[in-house]
Design a protein around this motif. Structure first.
Motif, PDB file in Angstrom:
ATOM      1  N   ILE A   1     -48.040  27.429 -23.276  1.00  0.00           N
ATOM      2  CA  ILE A   1     -46.869  26.696 -23.752  1.00  0.00           C
ATOM      3  C   ILE A   1     -47.315  25.509 -24.628  1.00  0.00           C
ATOM      4  CG2 ILE A   1     -45.002  25.159 -22.977  1.00  0.00           C
ATOM      5  CD1 ILE A   1     -44.616  27.217 -20.631  1.00  0.00           C
ATOM      6  N   LEU A   2     -48.354  24.812 -24.180  1.00  0.00           N
ATOM      7  CA  LEU A   2     -48.847  23.659 -24.943  1.00  0.00           C
ATOM      8  C   LEU A   2     -49.428  24.079 -26.288  1.00  0.00           C
ATOM      9  CD1 LEU A   2     -50.564  21.646 -22.073  1.00  0.00           C
ATOM     10  CD2 LEU A   2     -48.546  20.934 -23.372  1.00  0.00           C
ATOM     11  N   SER A   3     -49.909  25.327 -26.368  1.00  0.00           N
ATOM     12  CA  SER A   3     -50.538  25.794 -27.606  1.00  0.00           C
ATOM     13  C   SER A   3     -49.524  26.243 -28.656  1.00  0.00           C
ATOM     14  CB  SER A   3     -51.513  26.932 -27.313  1.00  0.00           C
ATOM     15  OG  SER A   3     -50.786  28.109 -26.974  1.00  0.00           O
ATOM     16  N   LEU A   4     -48.277  26.393 -28.236  1.00  0.00           N
ATOM     17  CA  LEU A   4     -47.254  26.899 -29.177  1.00  0.00           C
ATOM     18  C   LEU A   4     -46.723  25.783 -30.077  1.00  0.00           C
ATOM     19  CD1 LEU A   4     -45.298  29.301 -26.818  1.00  0.00           C
ATOM     20  CD2 LEU A   4     -46.658  29.967 -28.790  1.00  0.00           C
TER      21      LEU A   4
ATOM     22  N   LEU B   1     -39.999  35.763 -27.040  1.00  0.00           N
ATOM     23  CA  LEU B   1     -39.104  35.124 -26.066  1.00  0.00           C
ATOM     24  C   LEU B   1     -39.699  33.799 -25.598  1.00  0.00           C
ATOM     25  CD1 LEU B   1     -36.461  35.800 -24.415  1.00  0.00           C
ATOM     26  CD2 LEU B   1     -37.986  36.504 -22.585  1.00  0.00           C
ATOM     27  N   LEU B   2     -41.015  33.816 -25.351  1.00  0.00           N
ATOM     28  CA  LEU B   2     -41.707  32.590 -24.929  1.00  0.00           C
ATOM     29  C   LEU B   2     -41.643  31.552 -26.050  1.00  0.00           C
ATOM     30  CD1 LEU B   2     -43.572  31.086 -22.877  1.00  0.00           C
ATOM     31  CD2 LEU B   2     -45.505  32.071 -24.110  1.00  0.00           C
TER      32      LEU B   2
ATOM     33  N   HIS C   1     -36.855  23.854 -26.459  1.00  0.00           N
ATOM     34  CA  HIS C   1     -36.941  22.740 -25.504  1.00  0.00           C
ATOM     35  C   HIS C   1     -38.140  21.829 -25.770  1.00  0.00           C
ATOM     36  CE1 HIS C   1     -34.512  25.908 -23.516  1.00  0.00           C
ATOM     37  NE2 HIS C   1     -33.765  24.873 -23.229  1.00  0.00           N
ATOM     38  N   ARG C   2     -38.593  21.854 -27.019  1.00  0.00           N
ATOM     39  CA  ARG C   2     -39.729  21.012 -27.392  1.00  0.00           C
ATOM     40  C   ARG C   2     -39.392  19.540 -27.152  1.00  0.00           C
ATOM     41  NH1 ARG C   2     -43.744  23.227 -29.624  1.00  0.00           N
ATOM     42  NH2 ARG C   2     -42.711  24.870 -30.792  1.00  0.00           N
ATOM     43  N   GLY C   3     -40.378  18.798 -26.647  1.00  0.00           N
ATOM     44  CA  GLY C   3     -40.136  17.374 -26.383  1.00  0.00           C
ATOM     45  C   GLY C   3     -39.834  17.097 -24.916  1.00  0.00           C
ATOM     46  N   LEU C   4     -39.439  18.126 -24.168  1.00  0.00           N
ATOM     47  CA  LEU C   4     -39.225  17.941 -22.726  1.00  0.00           C
ATOM     48  C   LEU C   4     -40.584  17.884 -22.023  1.00  0.00           C
ATOM     49  CD1 LEU C   4     -36.372  20.489 -21.831  1.00  0.00           C
ATOM     50  CD2 LEU C   4     -36.173  18.009 -21.980  1.00  0.00           C
ATOM     51  N   PRO C   5     -40.646  17.280 -20.823  1.00  0.00           N
ATOM     52  CA  PRO C   5     -41.891  17.331 -20.053  1.00  0.00           C
ATOM     53  C   PRO C   5     -42.303  18.788 -19.805  1.00  0.00           C
ATOM     54  CG  PRO C   5     -40.344  15.791 -19.055  1.00  0.00           C
ATOM     55  CD  PRO C   5     -39.602  16.506 -20.139  1.00  0.00           C
ATOM     56  N   LEU C   6     -43.615  19.025 -19.739  1.00  0.00           N
ATOM     57  CA  LEU C   6     -44.141  20.384 -19.615  1.00  0.00           C
ATOM     58  C   LEU C   6     -43.520  21.154 -18.450  1.00  0.00           C
ATOM     59  CD1 LEU C   6     -46.154  22.606 -20.444  1.00  0.00           C
ATOM     60  CD2 LEU C   6     -47.869  21.462 -19.018  1.00  0.00           C
ATOM     61  N   ASP C   7     -43.396  20.513 -17.278  1.00  0.00           N
ATOM     62  CA  ASP C   7     -42.865  21.238 -16.111  1.00  0.00           C
ATOM     63  C   ASP C   7     -41.425  21.681 -16.340  1.00  0.00           C
ATOM     64  OD1 ASP C   7     -42.412  18.372 -15.890  1.00  0.00           O
ATOM     65  OD2 ASP C   7     -41.531  18.757 -13.934  1.00  0.00           O
TER      66      ASP C   7
END
Length: 315
Positions: free
Chosen positions: A312-315, A50-51, A58-64
Motif C-alpha cells: 500500500i505504501l509503495s502505490l 482494485l487495490l 483514501h490517500r492521506g489517511l493513516p496506513l491502518d
C-alpha cells in the motif's frame, strides 16, 4: 450428485478465499478471508487495480485506516457473490490488546454499514487469544458478530462458548500438520486418516461438547489439507474450504454420509467445564500443539499484514 452438493445437505459450505471472481462456480453460502488470502489476491493481475483504486481513493489517511478500507472493499465484492456473510479480520498485531481489537472491529463494521451492508452479514475475525475472546464478548453484546480464528485447543472453544461468540474456526489442517511433523518417520498416513485424524478429532470434540450442552456458537472447521478431512466432518455446522478442495469435491460422486450429528452428541459422556483467565492460560500452556500453532499463526498473519502495508505504501 457430486460430493459438494452432498456435503451441502448436512453442512453450510463456506469458501476460504480472497479470490471473489472464483467464488460463484461453487455457490458457497459464506466466505472467509484473512491477511494472507488478501495479500495473495492483490498480487494477482485481476485484483491489483482494485487495490490501487482503493488506496488512491483514501490517500492521506493513516496506513491502518487505508488497510481497513482495502479489507472492506474485498469484503464488499465477496458479498456481491455470496448470499450470506463475509469474515473480515482484525489486524493480527492487535491479538493481545482487547481495547484495540474492539476499536478496530467498530471501524470495520462502520465501513460496511456506510456501504449499506447490515452488520448481520459481517463476521469480525479475531485470533482466539484470551484478549481476543474478551474483545468478542464485548462486541457480541453490541450485536457485532465474531469469528474466532486460530483455534487449536479445547479450552479456546469452551471460552468462546462462554463469551457468547457467534462462530469459531478450529484449524483442522494445522493441527494435522503439527502431529505429522511431531511423529516424523513414525507417522502412518492411512492409520491417521478420516476420523482418526487429530485435526478432525479436535473439531469433533468441540462440536460434540457444544451440541451436548446447547451452546449456540457455530462450529466452522477450517484449514483443510485433503478431502478426507472434510468428509470426516460432514454434518459440522459449517466448513470453510479452499477453491482447490471445493473443485475436488465437485469432481467426485463418491458418497458422503453425515459424520457429525447433534442427536448423537446429546448422549456423549462428556462433562461441562469452565475457564477463567488463569485456568485458560494454564490449559493452553499445557497443550504444546495449540501453544505453538497459535503463536505461529499470529506471527504468520502479522508478517502478511506487514507485506500488505508495504504494498500500500509503495502505490
Amino acid at each position: 450428485m457430486h460430493q459438494l452438493d452432498q456435503l451441502k445437505q448436512f453442512t453450510t459450505v463456506v469458501a476460504d478465499t480472497g479470490n471473489f471472481k472464483q467464488l460463484a462456480q461453487f455457490a458457497p453460502q459464506d466466505a472467509t478471508t484473512n491477511p494472507s488470502l488478501i495479500l495473495k489476491a492483490v498480487q494477482q493481475p485481476d485484483y491489483a487495480p482494485l487495490l490501487a483504486e482503493t488506496v488512491a481513493a483514501h490517500r492521506g489517511l493513516p496506513l491502518d485506516e487505508v488497510v481497513d478500507q482495502v479489507l472492506v472493499r474485498f469484503g464488499l465484492e465477496i458479498l456481491k457473490v455470496v448470499p450470506g456473510r463475509v469474515s473480515t479480520e482484525v489486524d493480527a498485531r492487535l491479538s493481545f490488546d482487547t481495547a484495540a481489537t474492539v476499536a478496530r472491529a467498530h471501524r470495520l463494521i462502520a465501513l460496511y454499514e456506510a456501504a449499506g451492508i447490515p452488520r448481520e452479514r459481517v463476521l469480525i475475525k479475531i485470533a482466539s487469544t484470551w484478549e481476543g475472546i474478551q474483545a468478542a464478548r464485548i462486541l457480541e453484546r453490541e450485536g457485532i458478530h465474531c469469528n474466532l480464528t486460530l483455534l487449536f485447543a479445547f479450552c479456546q472453544a469452551v471460552a468462546c462458548g462462554e463469551a457468547g461468540v457467534q462462530l469459531i474456526s478450529p484449524f483442522v489442517g494445522r493441527i494435522y500438520d503439527w502431529y505429522k511433523k511431531s511423529a516424523g518417520a513414525k507417522w502412518d498416513e492411512a492409520a491417521m486418516a478420516g476420523a482418526n485424524d487429530p485435526g478432525v478429532q479436535s473439531v469433533a470434540q468441540i462440536y460434540t461438547y457444544y451440541k451436548k450442552f446447547g451452546i449456540p456458537t457455530e462450529v466452522m472447521g477450517a484449514s483443510f489439507r485433503n478431502v478426507g478431512q472434510i468428509v470426516a466432518l460432514a454434518g459440522c455446522d459449517l466448513l470453510t474450504i479452499s477453491p482447490d478442495l471445493l473443485a475436488q469435491l465437485q469432481a467426485s460422486e463418491a458418497p458422503i454420509v453425515r459424520a457429525q450429528d447433534p442427536a448423537a452428541a446429546k448422549d456423549a459422556p462428556v462433562h461441562a467445564v469452565s475457564y477463567n483467565e488463569a485456568s485458560f492460560r494454564y490449559a493452553l500452556n499445557e497443550d504444546a500443539m495449540a501453544t505453538e500453532k497459535l503463536a505461529e499463526g499470529i506471527r504468520g498473519f502479522a508478517v502478511d499484514a506487514g507485506k500488505l502495508d508495504q504494498m500500500i505504501l509503495s502505490l
